[in-house]
Design a protein around this motif. Structure first.
Motif, PDB file in Angstrom:
ATOM      1  N   LYS A 161      44.746  41.110  45.336  1.00 27.49           N
ATOM      2  CA  LYS A 161      44.717  39.445  45.039  1.00 27.49           C
ATOM      3  C   LYS A 161      43.494  39.118  44.968  1.00 27.49           C
ATOM      4  O   LYS A 161      42.941  38.503  43.800  1.00 27.49           O
ATOM      5  CB  LYS A 161      45.317  38.773  46.162  1.00 27.49           C
ATOM      6  CG  LYS A 161      45.105  37.271  46.010  1.00 27.49           C
ATOM      7  CD  LYS A 161      45.387  36.293  47.246  1.00 27.49           C
ATOM      8  CE  LYS A 161      45.104  35.165  47.277  1.00 27.49           C
ATOM      9  NZ  LYS A 161      45.172  34.445  48.645  1.00 27.49           N
ATOM     10  N   ARG A 189      40.253  36.894  36.988  1.00 33.00           N
ATOM     11  CA  ARG A 189      40.494  35.724  36.732  1.00 33.00           C
ATOM     12  C   ARG A 189      39.316  34.653  36.439  1.00 33.00           C
ATOM     13  O   ARG A 189      39.462  33.905  35.462  1.00 33.00           O
ATOM     14  CB  ARG A 189      41.742  35.144  37.259  1.00 33.00           C
ATOM     15  CG  ARG A 189      42.280  33.885  36.846  1.00 33.00           C
ATOM     16  CD  ARG A 189      43.688  33.647  37.688  1.00 33.00           C
ATOM     17  NE  ARG A 189      44.269  32.287  37.344  1.00 33.00           N
ATOM     18  CZ  ARG A 189      44.946  31.609  37.738  1.00 33.00           C
ATOM     19  NH1 ARG A 189      45.420  31.793  39.161  1.00 33.00           N
ATOM     20  NH2 ARG A 189      45.810  30.472  37.457  1.00 33.00           N
ATOM     21  N   LEU A 222      48.469  43.668  41.005  1.00 34.01           N
ATOM     22  CA  LEU A 222      48.849  42.827  41.955  1.00 34.01           C
ATOM     23  C   LEU A 222      50.515  42.771  42.071  1.00 34.01           C
ATOM     24  O   LEU A 222      51.197  43.041  42.924  1.00 34.01           O
ATOM     25  CB  LEU A 222      48.462  41.126  41.903  1.00 34.01           C
ATOM     26  CG  LEU A 222      48.964  40.188  42.686  1.00 34.01           C
ATOM     27  CD1 LEU A 222      48.389  40.690  44.118  1.00 34.01           C
ATOM     28  CD2 LEU A 222      48.475  38.980  42.276  1.00 34.01           C
ATOM     29  N   PHE A 246      46.287  41.730  37.181  1.00 36.37           N
ATOM     30  CA  PHE A 246      47.788  41.270  37.533  1.00 36.37           C
ATOM     31  C   PHE A 246      48.668  42.145  37.716  1.00 36.37           C
ATOM     32  O   PHE A 246      49.717  42.018  38.546  1.00 36.37           O
ATOM     33  CB  PHE A 246      48.191  40.298  35.878  1.00 36.37           C
ATOM     34  CG  PHE A 246      49.413  39.715  36.325  1.00 36.37           C
ATOM     35  CD1 PHE A 246      49.426  38.250  36.907  1.00 36.37           C
ATOM     36  CD2 PHE A 246      50.558  40.175  35.879  1.00 36.37           C
ATOM     37  CE1 PHE A 246      50.595  37.559  37.057  1.00 36.37           C
ATOM     38  CE2 PHE A 246      51.769  39.404  35.936  1.00 36.37           C
ATOM     39  CZ  PHE A 246      51.787  38.194  36.574  1.00 36.37           C
ATOM     40  N   TYR A 305      42.421  40.552  41.463  1.00 39.57           N
ATOM     41  CA  TYR A 305      43.014  39.505  40.257  1.00 39.57           C
ATOM     42  C   TYR A 305      42.073  38.069  40.253  1.00 39.57           C
ATOM     43  O   TYR A 305      42.005  37.802  39.143  1.00 39.57           O
ATOM     44  CB  TYR A 305      44.545  39.368  40.615  1.00 39.57           C
ATOM     45  CG  TYR A 305      45.036  38.280  39.732  1.00 39.57           C
ATOM     46  CD1 TYR A 305      45.221  38.597  38.407  1.00 39.57           C
ATOM     47  CD2 TYR A 305      45.415  36.958  40.177  1.00 39.57           C
ATOM     48  CE1 TYR A 305      45.710  37.876  37.360  1.00 39.57           C
ATOM     49  CE2 TYR A 305      46.099  36.151  39.224  1.00 39.57           C
ATOM     50  CZ  TYR A 305      46.324  36.580  37.914  1.00 39.57           C
ATOM     51  OH  TYR A 305      46.713  35.367  37.219  1.00 39.57           O
ATOM     52  N   GLN A 306      41.855  37.774  41.511  1.00 41.97           N
ATOM     53  CA  GLN A 306      41.123  36.359  41.463  1.00 41.97           C
ATOM     54  C   GLN A 306      39.709  36.738  40.689  1.00 41.97           C
ATOM     55  O   GLN A 306      39.267  35.812  39.880  1.00 41.97           O
ATOM     56  CB  GLN A 306      40.950  35.748  42.852  1.00 41.97           C
ATOM     57  CG  GLN A 306      42.464  35.274  43.042  1.00 41.97           C
ATOM     58  CD  GLN A 306      42.322  34.723  44.598  1.00 41.97           C
ATOM     59  OE1 GLN A 306      41.284  35.075  45.350  1.00 41.97           O
ATOM     60  NE2 GLN A 306      43.422  33.909  44.881  1.00 41.97           N
TER      61      GLN A 306
END
Lengths: 908, 228
Positions: free
Chosen positions: A167, A174, A765, A762, A170-171
């Motif tokens: 996570k 992002r 994840l 992603f 991914y964050q």
């Protein structure tokens, strides 16, 4: 199967096993008469005990038969006897002698066959590992679910969502994407602005282009105005000037000058013609020149005349010469014969005298020749007889060929050897030649050998008799006697005889010549006498007073003959002189006739005639030259001067006529020519302005409507375009600045990579969640399996193990089990009731407990027969206490009906 | 006819992608013809490892399957534009060496890398293994041990209508899956996927996962026995 199932838990024992082929066992062997109880099988290490155990189990679980193995065995159950055969042809089962389908004798999968194989390793684990765990695993058939769960990646604790790392990644990805995306939005705004500015720039560029077009259009309008003015200026000149080059007057003047020159040249030619005619007249051949053949004919006649003149001189010289010769011949005749006699001698008389002279010369020559020959032959000698000499030579030659007494003995050794060698050489050569060339030579050998033999035997005894006869005949000839009869003496005598014969033959030839010469001398003397007689006779006939001796007659005849000849020659020459003079006169007459025809005086001889011919030739040449000059100048006038003058005058007239002027109007022509340059300037300006206007129009290509616009409108539009194009530079600068900032932003931002990173994060994840799902499912499943195993199978196994443990320890111990998620065990000594932990048990008791649990599981698992238990050296390296416990347990197992097969390498 | 994307965009768009040529002849439609212009093609390649006993044989089977897939991609439709075939490798079958397959897969991916066939390159995008041990579940299920329990569970999960305790296991697992799905750590996935798994679909997923995990556990248990 159905039959066997009905008798479940009855023991099955192996009574025999035969191993025909099995990897790890070298020789085939057989284990017979295995009993249903405990079977001890002894064999040294590496003799194939483990492979034999495999073969025993393969009889029960045929799907475990090793590859390429060939086995057979007898199994026995309570009611049936089985024969099992396993090999390359497959497996065959006979039950009580009948072939049947393969049964499931064990009722459990072959996977579990290791439960029936207890090794020392298994037993020792009871000492090295936690016995409670071992008991649990054994009670679960040897499986460890926790270990399997860890191997499957599920882990040993209930799983939880493990998303933190994925996570976070991914964050971050992002956020990075968002940063780049915002920058990209700003970039897009700048690019949109850039697009608008580029549009404005395009408009400005278009306005600049329009400015150029409008400027060109204005220049085109100005060019059109200049063209109109130049056309008007050009129109002020009269038409002929436009057609003129301006040099027309100069050209007419030049032509006129040329005409004057031609007139002068014509007059000179006319004067030359008059002069030539005058000279022609002087030659006298003005009207007609003698033909070409006249002079060659005259010269030919002159040549003939000269020849005749020479012939005349030769004839005259001959007359004089012959006359002198005649006088000399007369003088030789002298007074012996006067002129009257001479004249009286006719032709035949002189000829007779001449013949007498020739005969006299012949007789005298013959006499002189015979005298010379007689002197050469010499005096005549007596002639010997040739016949005895020739016969003697023949006899001596025969005697030489005939062997006489001196040679009437056998051939010498040398001769023999010579003949033999000759024969051998002939034979060898014949053989060689026969081998190399032809077999014919072999036949020669056959012929040569008898010939040699005959030659070898040729000496005959009668030859001696013939030699004596020859010698006697020779002596009878009366010739010089031979000294002896040897070959050399005979040859010398023969040579002497031949010399004597040659000398005698010469003497015979001389004698013959002498005889012939005497006859001929006699004939010559007779002829000489006859000739004297004839001389007298002829003199008498001729009647001349000349001495009658032959020499005198010969001299007279000779002189008369020469006189006669010279007289005849003189007369011939005189005749030629007369003829030549006539022909000379005739030739001169012909030539003078020709001379007279062309005005030349007569010639009297060939020299003068030659001079006349030269004069005639000179006059002819002069006449020809003069006539040629006349012709030449007349041709010049007619063929060149007059036509050229006409051409030049016509050109002037044509030029004037083309300009609309009257013939001879040179002053007007001169005036027009003077105005031509000004007219040409005006015309050139018109053309230049036309070109300029066209080029201006070409610059308006694509916007031709501008060419029709008026100047004010164009000026108005030009001002507007200039205003628009004025911002071009500023726009370009702004665009460049923005482009640079956009490029900088593009290079510093990598949205695509960020988006890709975000997609990867992603996916990571998502995979993390998938793994969590798998772990949760796996955990739940393993927990389920574990709980089911624990609840269903473990309690009966534990209970059976407890009973067996008591049996194995002969009631000394009792096993207490606290069942739970993690069960605990405690052994209680029955005699004292004291409970002890498993780790406090003796090694033998621990082994017995382990065997109890293993057997409990087996019995709980078995749904069919009790299958044999195979023990592999479980007593090796063990103490007496433990060995005793194992033996006790084994005996108890056997007592319960299960067959035990024990493999060992220990003989004690 | 919906021609779809002329270019394959992701592994979900398997097969040839391109343009369809449609011709009319005298008013009649001639059979449409696909001209594959996509440079990338996604394919799922199922490889049966039944009978494979060692790693060399495994590599040979994989290479042969990849070559065959490459040839098929080249010959099917037009190959002029194709340059990459992304392969999702699905391993199936019953294999005695089932427990070693995972290690073999890692090594074969390292060794093969991008696999060229003619003018195209085959790229192994993903490998999933459904290789099973060569066992008879019914036979294993006869024994009351963990293997027998697992075998019975797998047999039960293969039946559409579940009964307790297997249905309880599936329900419980479905709930746990949902819990994980709704976990805060995976909220981004939920927001992006915009898909709410209903109970039925969750239970289906749970059953599928349990089957996979059951086989995995069975393999691990059998591997313990094979290691003895």
């Amino acid at each position: 199967m159905s039959t066997e199932s009905s008798v479940s838990h009855s023991p099955l024992h192996i009574s025999r096993v035969g191993i025909d082929r099995l990897d790890g066992i070298s020789d085939r062997f057989e284990l017979k008469t295995l009993c249903p109880g405990i079977n001890l099988i002894f064999g040294p290490n590496a003799c194939g005990k483990s492979r034999t155990a495999t073969a025993l189990q393969a009889l029960i679980w045929p799907d475990t038969v090793p590859a390429r193995a060939e086995l057979s065995g007898h199994l026995a159950t309570k009611n049936d006897a089985w024969l099992v055969t396993c090999g390359s042809q497959g497996r065959a089962y006979e039950r009580n002698g009948s072939i049947v389908e393969p049964p499931n004798l064990s009722g459990i999968p072959s996977l579990q066959r290791d439960r029936y194989l207890l090794s020392l390793h298994d037993l020792l684990s009871s000492e090295s590992q936690d016995l409670a765990n071992i008991i649990q695993r054994e009670s679960a058939g040897g499986y460890d679910i926790n270990l399997a769960r860890e191997k499957s990646g599920i882990g040993g604790t209930p799983p939880r969502a493990q998303s933190a790392k994925a996570k976070s990644a991914y964050q971050r990805a992002r956020a990075q994407t968002k940063t780049f995306r915002d920058a990209d939005l700003r970039l897009q705004a700048e690019e949109r602005r850039l697009l608008a500015l580029r549009q404005q720039l395009d408009d400005a560029v278009a306005a600049a282009q329009m400015e150029q077009l409008l400027t060109a259009a204005l220049e085109y309008v100005a060019a059109k105005e200049r063209l109109r003015e130049s056309v008007e200026s050009r129109a002020a000149f009269p038409d002929p000037i436009g057609q003129m080059s301006g040099d027309e007057f100069t050209r007419t003047e030049r032509i006129r000058s040329k005409v004057d020159e031609l007139s002068t040249e014509r007059r000179d030619a006319e004067r030359a013609i008059s002069s030539a005619i005058s000279r022609l007249d002087k030659t006298g051949y003005g009207s007609q020149i003698p033909p070409e053949e006249t002079l060659p004919a005259l010269r030919a006649r002159l040549g003939l005349l000269v020849e005749r003149q020479a012939a005349l001189r030769n004839a005259e010289d001959s007359v004089l010469t012959q006359r002198t010769l005649s006088m000399k011949a007369r003088e030789r005749l002298g007074a012996t014969i006067d002129d009257t006699q001479i004249m009286a001698l006719d032709e035949s008389g002189i000829r007779k005298l001449a013949e007498l002279k020739r005969e006299f010369e012949s007789v005298r020559l013959t006499a002189e020749t015979q005298a010379e020959l007689q002197s050469w032959i010499g005096p005549l000698q007596p002639v010997p007889d040739l016949a005895p000499l020739r016969r003697g030579i023949e006899l001596l030659s025969s005697r030489l060929r005939t062997p006489g007494k001196e040679s009437a003995h056998p051939p010498s050794g040398t001769l023999k050897v010579t003949l033999l060698l000759a024969a051998m050489v002939i034979v060898i050569e014949a053989i060689v030649l026969a081998a190399t060339t032809s077999p014919l030579f072999a036949a020669m050998v056959a012929l040569a050998i008898p010939v040699i033999a005959v030659a070898f035997r040729q000496v005959q005894p009668e030859a001696r008799h013939l030699a004596s006869e020859l010698e006697r005949e020779y002596q009878a000839l009366g010739l010089e006697q031979v000294s002896d009869t040897s070959s050399n003496s005979l040859i010398a005598d023969l040579d002497r005889l031949r010399e004597r014969l040659a000398e005698a033959e010469v003497d015979h030839a001389k004698a013959g010549r002498w005889a012939n010469l005497a006859n001929r001398r006699q004939e010559a003397e007779e002829k000489s006498g006859a000739l004297v007689e004839r001389i007298h006779q002829v003199v008498d006939e001729l009647g001349v007073a000349i001495a009658e001796d032959p020499d005198s007659v010969r001299l007279i005849a000779d002189a008369l003959e020469k006189w006669r000849h010279s007289t005849d020659e003189r007369l011939k020459a005189e005749s030629i002189v007369i003829s030549a003079r006539e022909k000379i006169s005739q030739s001169l007459g012909q030539m003078n006739a020709t001379f007279s025809l062309y005005g030349i005086d007569d010639a009297i001889d060939h020299l003068e005639a030659s001079a006349k011919i030269d004069e005639l030739e000179r006059r002819i040449v002069e006449a020809k030259i003069a006539r040629s000059e006349v012709q030449k100048y007349e041709d010049i006038i007619e063929s060149r001067i007059d036509p050229e003058m006409r051409t030049q005058q016509q050109e002037i007239e044509s030029l004037l006529s083309s300009l609309g002027l009257l013939p001879g109007d040179h002053s007007t022509l001169q005036d027009l020519c003077e105005r031509v340059p000004a007219c040409k300037d005006a015309q050139r300006k018109v053309e230049q302005n036309e070109v300029l206007a066209k080029s201006m129009l070409a610059r308006l290509d694509g916007v031709l409507e501008l060419s029709a616009c008026a100047r004010p409108e164009l000026e108005s539009r030009l001002a507007e375009a200039r205003h628009l194009s004025g911002s071009q530079t500023e726009l370009q600068a702004t665009i460049i600045r923005i482009e640079q900032s956009v490029n900088t932003a593009k290079t510093s931002s990598n949205l695509e990579a960020a988006v890709a990173d975000e997609a990867v994060a992603f996916e990571a994840l998502s995979q993390s969640r998938a793994r969590d799902w798998e772990k949760v499912a796996g955990w739940n499943l393993s927990e389920f399996v574990q709980s089911q195993s624990r609840d269903k199978s473990r309690p009966p196994v534990f209970r059976k193990a407890r009973d067996l443990f008591t049996d194995f320890t002969a009631g000394s111990f009792r096993l207490e089990i606290d069942e739970g998620v993690k069960p605990s065990f405690r052994a209680v000594e029955t005699s004292s009731g004291r409970g002890v932990g498993l780790d406090q048990l003796s090694s033998g008791t621990r082994v017995q407990l382990l065997m109890a649990v293993r057997l409990a599981f087996i019995e709980e698992m078995e749904s069919g027969h009790q299958l044999p238990l195979i023990l592999d050296e479980i007593l090796g390296n063990t103490d007496d206490l433990r060995a005793s416990a194992i033996i006790d347990a084994t005996i108890e197992i056997c007592r319960l009906g299960r067959q035990v097969i024990y493999f060992t390498a220990q003989h004690d | 006819m919906y021609p779809g994307s002329s270019f394959a965009m992701d592994p979900g768009e398997a097969g040839a992608h391109g343009v369809w040529i449609i011709e009319l002849e005298r008013g009649h439609l001639v059979a449409p013809r696909l001209v594959a212009i996509s440079p990338v093609r996604y394919e799922t390649l199922t490889v049966d490892l039944g009978g494979v006993t060692d790693e060399g044989e495994f590599q040979s089977v994989i290479v042969s399957a990849l070559r065959s897939a490459g040839q098929t991609a080249l010959t099917e439709f037009s190959e002029r534009h194709l340059s990459v075939v992304a392969i999702r490798l699905k391993l199936v079958g019953r294999c005695a060496a089932h427990s070693a397959v995972a290690g073999w897969v890692d090594r074969v991916r390292d060794e093969i890398g991008d696999f060229p066939v003619g003018s195209v390159v085959l790229h192994i995008d993903e490998v999933t293994s459904e290789v099973r041990p060569p066992v008879e579940l019914e036979l294993l299920a006869r024994v009351n041990d963990p293997v027998g329990e697992t075998a019975r569970l797998l047999i039960a999960l293969d039946v559409p209508s579940l009964t307790p305790p297997y249905s309880d296991l599936v329900h419980r697992t479905a709930r746990d899956l949902e819990t994980i799905q709704k976990h805060a750590g995976y909220a981004n996935l939920m927001a992006t996927e915009q898909v709410e798994m209903v109970d039925q679909s969750t239970e289906t997923a749970a059953r599928k996962l349990l089957i996979n995990e059951g086989w995995r556990l069975l393999s691990a248990l059998l591997a313990q026995r094979e290691a003895i």
